[in-house]
Design a protein around this motif. Structure first.
Motif, short mmCIF file in Angstrom:
data_model
loop_
_atom_site.label_atom_id
_atom_site.label_comp_id
_atom_site.label_asym_id
_atom_site.label_seq_id
_atom_site.Cartn_x
_atom_site.Cartn_y
_atom_site.Cartn_z
N GLN A 1 -27.92 -37.71 42.60
CA GLN A 1 -28.94 -36.66 42.62
C GLN A 1 -28.31 -35.34 43.06
O GLN A 1 -28.55 -34.85 44.16
CB GLN A 1 -30.08 -37.06 43.56
CG GLN A 1 -30.81 -38.33 43.16
CD GLN A 1 -31.69 -38.11 41.94
OE1 GLN A 1 -32.14 -37.00 41.67
NE2 GLN A 1 -31.94 -39.18 41.20
N TYR A 2 -27.51 -34.76 42.18
CA TYR A 2 -26.76 -33.56 42.56
C TYR A 2 -27.66 -32.37 42.82
O TYR A 2 -27.39 -31.55 43.71
CB TYR A 2 -25.73 -33.23 41.48
CG TYR A 2 -24.70 -34.31 41.28
CD1 TYR A 2 -24.36 -35.20 42.30
CD2 TYR A 2 -24.05 -34.47 40.05
CE1 TYR A 2 -23.41 -36.19 42.11
CE2 TYR A 2 -23.10 -35.46 39.85
CZ TYR A 2 -22.79 -36.32 40.88
OH TYR A 2 -21.86 -37.31 40.69
N GLY A 3 -28.73 -32.25 42.06
CA GLY A 3 -29.66 -31.14 42.27
C GLY A 3 -30.34 -31.21 43.61
O GLY A 3 -30.69 -30.18 44.19
N ARG A 4 -30.51 -32.41 44.13
CA ARG A 4 -31.12 -32.58 45.45
C ARG A 4 -30.09 -32.42 46.55
O ARG A 4 -30.42 -32.02 47.68
CB ARG A 4 -31.76 -33.97 45.53
CG ARG A 4 -32.64 -34.19 46.75
CD ARG A 4 -33.50 -35.43 46.57
NE ARG A 4 -32.73 -36.66 46.63
CZ ARG A 4 -33.23 -37.87 46.36
NH1 ARG A 4 -34.49 -37.99 45.98
NH2 ARG A 4 -32.48 -38.95 46.43
N ALA A 5 -28.83 -32.69 46.24
CA ALA A 5 -27.78 -32.60 47.24
C ALA A 5 -27.49 -31.16 47.63
O ALA A 5 -27.27 -30.85 48.81
CB ALA A 5 -26.50 -33.27 46.73
N GLU A 6 -27.47 -30.28 46.65
CA GLU A 6 -27.02 -28.92 46.92
C GLU A 6 -27.89 -28.18 47.94
O GLU A 6 -27.35 -27.57 48.87
CB GLU A 6 -26.92 -28.11 45.63
CG GLU A 6 -26.36 -26.72 45.84
CD GLU A 6 -25.86 -26.08 44.56
OE1 GLU A 6 -25.56 -24.87 44.61
OE2 GLU A 6 -25.76 -26.77 43.53
#
Length: 257
Positions: free
Chosen positions: A160-165
């Motif tokens: 979940q890269y969009g949530r990680a940033e």
């Protein structure tokens, strides 16, 4: 992915704060977070954590069990018991302690941070993200950057890269020179194919602390992705010179297609 979840240090700080005489800021914080422990329970709990840190797990367990007998309603006791069980590779029983701690102190940041880390290690990524989100709402939690780091790393593990940033950036807002947060942001930008962004975060990471073999290997990949072969070769030479026996332990991270 390199790195580990963070929570032990935050708990140590909390226990030190709770060891006050009842008149200082630490005591105020303790009474607002959860019921204050008995002197006997707190002494045993601090010893348990010290023994855990030195690898004396049998003595750590004994002291933690003594603390649990005197203070069965303490969330901190449950967290330390979970840490000991985790070190003993008994993840299932560790989870029972972390979950019980979260029930006893459902709004306490360091408790929720520890539980979230366990959930993520069990690949329960969505549940972990919800728990980390609750952890940073605790106004008395002084190590929120740790929870943001854990939340970002957990989201990366779950893809979940969009949530990680956003989580990692919030952590950097609190601690802009935090080496672990900067490293995770460099890895995240690289995975998303933003090589210039990855380079910028790597350079920030390099400016605050020495980089090891894995990070030099990442730098090579970043520069190759950015098309700067000369820079990649410079990092490759550093890797060969400083770590001649280095062999990657896993396949190299690759950008998201």
């Amino acid at each position: 992915m390199s790195g580990k979840f963070l929570f032990a240090g935050a708990l140590a700080l909390t226990l030190a704060a709770c060891a006050g005489t009842g008149t200082g800021s630490g005591a105020t914080r303790a009474t607002k977070v959860q019921p204050e422990m008995s002197n006997k329970g707190l002494a045993n709990l601090q010893l348990a954590q010290n023994y855990l840190a030195s690898g004396k797990l049998d003595v750590a367990m004994d002291r933690a069990q003594r603390a649990m007998r005197s203070d069965p309603g303490s969330a901190d006791v449950q967290v330390v018991m979970g840490m000991i069980r985790q070190t003993l590779n008994d993840s299932a029983r560790a989870g029972e302690h972390f979950a019980q701690a979260a029930k006893l102190a459902p709004d306490t940041g360091h408790v929720l941070n520890a539980y979230g880390a366990w959930l993520c290690e069990r690949q329960r990524y969505d549940e972990a993200d919800q728990v980390f989100s609750r952890a940073v709402l605790d106004p008395f939690y002084e190590a929120k950057a740790q929870a943001y780091y854990n939340a970002g790393r957990c989201s990366m593990l779950g893809g979940q890269y969009g949530r990680a940033e956003p989580a990692l950036r919030k952590g950097l807002d609190i601690e802009p020179e935090n080496a672990l947060l900067l490293e995770q942001m460099a890895r995240l930008q690289f995975r998303q194919g933003d090589f210039l962004g990855a380079r910028a975060f790597f350079q920030r990471r390099e400016s605050v602390a020495e980089v090891g073999a894995e990070l030099l290997d990442l730098a090579i990949a970043i520069e190759e992705g950015a098309g700067d072969r000369a820079a990649a070769e410079r990092y490759r030479n550093r890797l060969r010179t400083n770590y001649p026996d280095y062999t990657p332990t896993a396949s190299k991270e690759s950008p998201q297609s």
